[in-house]
Design an enzyme around this catalytic site. Sequence first.
Site, mmCIF file in Angstrom:
data_model
loop_
_atom_site.group_PDB
_atom_site.id
_atom_site.type_symbol
_atom_site.label_atom_id
_atom_site.label_comp_id
_atom_site.label_asym_id
_atom_site.label_seq_id
_atom_site.Cartn_x
_atom_site.Cartn_y
_atom_site.Cartn_z
ATOM 1 N N ASN A 89 -11.056 -47.986 -25.318
ATOM 2 C CA ASN A 89 -10.044 -47.092 -24.744
ATOM 3 C C ASN A 89 -9.045 -47.826 -23.845
ATOM 4 O O ASN A 89 -7.899 -47.395 -23.713
ATOM 5 C CB ASN A 89 -10.777 -45.986 -23.953
ATOM 6 N N TYR A 157 3.969 -51.098 -27.957
ATOM 7 C CA TYR A 157 2.788 -50.238 -27.897
ATOM 8 C C TYR A 157 2.428 -49.698 -29.287
ATOM 9 O O TYR A 157 1.271 -49.738 -29.709
ATOM 10 C CB TYR A 157 3.065 -49.092 -26.924
ATOM 11 N N LYS A 161 -1.015 -50.301 -31.493
ATOM 12 C CA LYS A 161 -1.935 -49.241 -31.911
ATOM 13 C C LYS A 161 -2.027 -49.143 -33.439
ATOM 14 O O LYS A 161 -3.058 -48.726 -33.982
ATOM 15 C CB LYS A 161 -1.515 -47.907 -31.289
HETATM 16 N N1 LIG Z 1 -2.356 -40.527 -22.171
HETATM 17 C C1 LIG Z 1 -1.729 -40.441 -23.337
HETATM 18 O O1 LIG Z 1 -0.724 -39.735 -23.499
HETATM 19 C C2 LIG Z 1 -2.235 -41.195 -24.521
HETATM 20 C C3 LIG Z 1 -1.804 -40.821 -25.801
HETATM 21 C C4 LIG Z 1 -2.278 -41.520 -26.907
HETATM 22 C C5 LIG Z 1 -3.159 -42.551 -26.715
HETATM 23 N N2 LIG Z 1 -3.546 -42.910 -25.442
HETATM 24 C C6 LIG Z 1 -4.481 -44.008 -25.298
HETATM 25 O O2 LIG Z 1 -5.621 -43.536 -24.593
HETATM 26 C C7 LIG Z 1 -6.149 -44.580 -23.794
HETATM 27 C C8 LIG Z 1 -6.244 -44.157 -22.342
HETATM 28 O O3 LIG Z 1 -5.012 -43.644 -21.931
HETATM 29 P P1 LIG Z 1 -4.759 -43.177 -20.415
HETATM 30 O O4 LIG Z 1 -3.580 -42.298 -20.418
HETATM 31 O O5 LIG Z 1 -6.034 -42.707 -19.807
HETATM 32 O O6 LIG Z 1 -4.311 -44.597 -19.821
HETATM 33 P P2 LIG Z 1 -4.350 -45.167 -18.380
HETATM 34 O O7 LIG Z 1 -3.258 -46.151 -18.291
HETATM 35 O O8 LIG Z 1 -4.386 -44.066 -17.365
HETATM 36 O O9 LIG Z 1 -5.768 -45.891 -18.366
HETATM 37 C C9 LIG Z 1 -5.985 -47.064 -19.056
HETATM 38 C C10 LIG Z 1 -7.080 -47.817 -18.321
HETATM 39 O O10 LIG Z 1 -7.178 -49.101 -18.920
HETATM 40 C C11 LIG Z 1 -7.381 -50.038 -17.887
HETATM 41 N N3 LIG Z 1 -6.971 -51.377 -18.286
HETATM 42 C C12 LIG Z 1 -5.716 -51.861 -18.406
HETATM 43 N N4 LIG Z 1 -5.748 -53.171 -18.734
HETATM 44 C C13 LIG Z 1 -7.060 -53.511 -18.829
HETATM 45 C C14 LIG Z 1 -7.749 -54.713 -19.131
HETATM 46 N N5 LIG Z 1 -7.079 -55.852 -19.383
HETATM 47 N N6 LIG Z 1 -9.092 -54.704 -19.142
HETATM 48 C C15 LIG Z 1 -9.786 -53.556 -18.865
HETATM 49 N N7 LIG Z 1 -9.195 -52.396 -18.572
HETATM 50 C C16 LIG Z 1 -7.844 -52.375 -18.545
HETATM 51 C C17 LIG Z 1 -6.543 -49.516 -16.727
HETATM 52 O O11 LIG Z 1 -6.972 -50.071 -15.492
HETATM 53 C C18 LIG Z 1 -6.755 -48.019 -16.831
HETATM 54 O O12 LIG Z 1 -7.837 -47.586 -16.044
HETATM 55 C C19 LIG Z 1 -5.251 -45.788 -24.035
HETATM 56 O O13 LIG Z 1 -5.790 -46.550 -25.092
HETATM 57 C C20 LIG Z 1 -3.958 -45.156 -24.464
HETATM 58 O O14 LIG Z 1 -3.171 -46.033 -25.220
HETATM 59 C C21 LIG Z 1 -3.118 -42.251 -24.345
#
Ligand SMILES: NC(=O)c1ccc[n+]([C@@H]2O[C@H](COP(=O)([O-])OP(=O)(O)OC[C@H]3O[C@@H](n4cnc5c(N)ncnc54)[C@H](O)[C@@H]3O)[C@@H](O)[C@H]2O)c1
Length: 252
Positions: A89, A157, A161
């Site tokens: 994630n 991005y 993905k």
């Molecule tokens: N929120 C959305 O709208 C959305 C939509 C589609 C997909 N996603 C995907 O869902 C996932 C979570 O999204 P979110 O909104 O909770 O994101 P977010 O940015 O709030 O959380 C991502 C987490 O990843 C951690 N992270 C970043 N770099 C890292 C690294 N090098 N090693 C370990 N951890 C690391 C961050 O500290 C953070 O806690 C992601 O893969 C994102 O691409 C999110």
Amino acid sequence: MGRLLNGKRIVVTGAAQGIGAALAEGFAGMGAKVVLSDVADPEPAAQRVRDQGGEALGVKADVTELADCERMVAAAEKAFGGLDGLVNNAALFATLPIAMQDEIEPELWDRVMAVNVKGPWLCSRAAVPAMVRAGGGSIVMIATNRIFHGFPGMLHYDASKGAVLAMTRSLIRELGSKNIRVNTVAPGLTMSEGVLAREGIAERAPEIAASRSLARNQVPEDLVGPCAFFLSDQAGFVTGQSLGVDGGGVIH
Ligand SMILES: NC(=O)c1ccc[n+]([C@@H]2O[C@H](COP(=O)([O-])OP(=O)(O)OC[C@H]3O[C@@H](n4cnc5c(N)ncnc54)[C@H](O)[C@@H]3O)[C@@H](O)[C@H]2O)c1
């Protein structure tokens, strides 16, 4: 029937906040023992799971470093006696500024690829030997619905993905013989803390919600059930698949 994830030992990366934290909390509520891993401090989120009666361990780890990924997996095995599931994630997303393709700095492109593509590979690579020791396992890749439609402003991005989806399909050709399944979940725009902190999101949210069959904001908890299904024995013959979870916004 017992709880869906009873006794499953699951690592969730990027679980200090947002979707990852909600997944870990939700899995624990279904009987799983969860490792919350993040480059940021995951301990407060792990403590919240324990406060609700769940079994949880926080491990600080950077998914771009193989040694960190191996330490994360070793911690799961030590704490819970094995590893059955991994959710890839962690990603750079919410903090990425919107930029057209000719505005993206090449260094940022490389960093997005390192976290979003190399990260899931390294975590999966580290998890496989532990899953083999456990007799098999399930890996869930978190992608995005953007890759099935095409949107402006985040080419780095979206490319990262798309690679995650491709990795899912190729990994199953290597891991099926080890009884390890790999599937992708593709969320729509989800109101995680990171997204809510983005400028202008409150103004755009109603329009995005209206574009869905189920016309409401998506929340992190919407991802729990679909991911849990792939991690559970109920999906024992399901591998290489991708599931859009976005209220019917993008159909693929
Ligand atoms: N929120 C959305 O709208 C959305 C939509 C589609 C997909 N996603 C995907 O869902 C996932 C979570 O999204 P979110 O909104 O909770 O994101 P977010 O940015 O709030 O959380 C991502 C987490 O990843 C951690 N992270 C970043 N770099 C890292 C690294 N090098 N090693 C370990 N951890 C690391 C961050 O500290 C953070 O806690 C992601 O893969 C994102 O691409 C999110």
